[in-house]
Design an enzyme around this catalytic site. Sequence first.
Site, PDB file in Angstrom:
ATOM      1  CG  ASN A 243      -1.865   1.133   1.281  1.00 22.67           C
ATOM      2  OD1 ASN A 243      -1.970   1.904   0.335  1.00 22.67           O
ATOM      3  ND2 ASN A 243      -2.579   1.271   2.397  1.00 22.67           N
TER       4      ASN A 243
ATOM      5  CE  LYS B 118      -0.467   3.243   4.696  1.00 22.58           C
ATOM      6  NZ  LYS B 118      -0.547   3.342   6.130  1.00 22.58           N
TER       7      LYS B 118
ATOM      8  CG  HIS C 167      -6.353   2.024   5.195  1.00 25.64           C
ATOM      9  ND1 HIS C 167      -5.909   2.947   6.105  1.00 25.64           N
ATOM     10  CD2 HIS C 167      -5.334   1.147   5.008  1.00 25.64           C
ATOM     11  CE1 HIS C 167      -4.655   2.653   6.437  1.00 25.64           C
ATOM     12  NE2 HIS C 167      -4.290   1.563   5.787  1.00 25.64           N
TER      13      HIS C 167
ATOM     14  CD  GLU D  99      -3.362   5.576   6.581  1.00 26.19           C
ATOM     15  OE1 GLU D  99      -3.403   5.611   5.340  1.00 26.19           O
ATOM     16  OE2 GLU D  99      -2.425   5.063   7.219  1.00 26.19           O
TER      17      GLU D  99
ATOM     18  CD  GLU E 242      -4.104  -2.587   7.452  1.00 33.64           C
ATOM     19  OE1 GLU E 242      -2.992  -2.827   7.012  1.00 33.64           O
ATOM     20  OE2 GLU E 242      -4.704  -1.523   7.207  1.00 33.64           O
TER      21      GLU E 242
ATOM     22  N   GLY F  54       1.428   2.472  10.882  1.00 35.90           N
ATOM     23  CA  GLY F  54       2.358   3.597  10.739  1.00 35.90           C
ATOM     24  C   GLY F  54       2.968   4.048  12.058  1.00 35.90           C
TER      25      GLY F  54
ATOM     26  CB  SER G 120       4.251  -1.216  12.293  1.00 36.72           C
ATOM     27  OG  SER G 120       3.747   0.088  12.465  1.00 36.72           O
TER      28      SER G 120
ATOM     29  N   GLY H 232       2.553  -1.233   4.424  1.00 38.16           N
ATOM     30  CA  GLY H 232       2.504   0.198   4.107  1.00 38.16           C
ATOM     31  C   GLY H 232       3.907   0.751   3.931  1.00 38.16           C
ATOM     32  N   GLY H 233       4.366   1.502   4.918  1.00 43.02           N
ATOM     33  CA  GLY H 233       5.651   2.212   4.842  1.00 43.02           C
ATOM     34  C   GLY H 233       6.815   1.390   4.306  1.00 43.02           C
TER      35      GLY H 233
HETATM   36  P1  PGA Z   1       2.115   0.513   7.748  1.00 42.02           P
HETATM   37  O1  PGA Z   1       0.691   0.619   6.992  1.00 42.02           O
HETATM   38  O2  PGA Z   1       2.748  -0.765   7.293  1.00 42.02           O
HETATM   39  O3  PGA Z   1       2.878   1.729   7.336  1.00 42.02           O
HETATM   40  O4  PGA Z   1       1.803   0.482   9.211  1.00 42.02           O
HETATM   41  C1  PGA Z   1      -0.101  -0.502   6.815  1.00 42.02           C
HETATM   42  C2  PGA Z   1      -1.402  -0.078   6.212  1.00 42.02           C
HETATM   43  O5  PGA Z   1      -1.853   1.039   6.470  1.00 42.02           O
HETATM   44  O6  PGA Z   1      -2.037  -0.822   5.475  1.00 42.02           O
END
Ligand code: PGA
Length: 254
Positions: free
Chosen positions: A8, A10, A93, A95, A165, A171, A211, A232-233
């Site tokens: 992802n 983002k 999600h 966010e 999640e 994050g 994470s 994600g990151g």
């Molecule tokens: P993250 O994001 O790995 O940066 O925590 C995961 C996600 O939002 O799907």
Amino acid sequence: MKKLVVANFKMNLTSSEIKKYVMALAPKFKSDKVDLSLALPFVSLESGKFLLSGSDISLTAQNISEEECGSLTGEVSGAMLKDIGVQRVIVGHSERRTRFKETGKSINKKIKIALKNRLQVVLCVGESLIDKNSMKSQAAITAQVDEALKGLYENELENIIIAYEPVWAIGTGKTASVKEIEEGIKVVRKAIETAFSKKAATEVRVLYGGSITAKNISQVVGVAGLDGVLVGGSCLDVATLIYIISVCEAGAKK
Ligand code: PGA
């Protein structure tokens, strides 16, 4: 079944940066144990499709309009995504739930629109820190699953993948422990069993996200009943994503 890795992006990387990224990644990815999908920003999906042609990597959108079409400035429809070769879409999600105030009702509409357009759905659910600290994780996850999948037929679940999640892990650098992930997956499957059937609960694919790093992936991938990860990151660096995939491949062998 192959493990699924969804990367992802983002709102990171421009189309030019993604072009370089995909050109570095695509020749290195070939796997009979892992399915890889890149959840690129809308503006990079079509060029991404072009760059990925001939590779085994699929495309995921990060969002979809809850409406079919019409005068909705700034929205992107299911038909538009399908038309450019997108295979699935992330819905729910955290966010989007928190920053863009998406409700269970709108998530449910988005899922129905996605399925109508023959797009798979990666439905994200998870408890907040407040839920966790007040021992309400189970209730929060169950309510999110119920609201999202309301009115769906059981056979439609083959196109739904659920990503557990925990919001407090996204994050933040705080990955859930193996025990917490197992518990979250159990709650997701129980919610599916209650709303649909035991068979559906066993068969639905469940991912973990929050994470994930090169350091913790081997621990995460060992979780019983886990069908893959949402990264994600850590996916923003090609070498890290390739390493994460290699650990998932090793995990898939078990
Ligand atoms: P993250 O994001 O790995 O940066 O925590 C995961 C996600 O939002 O799907």
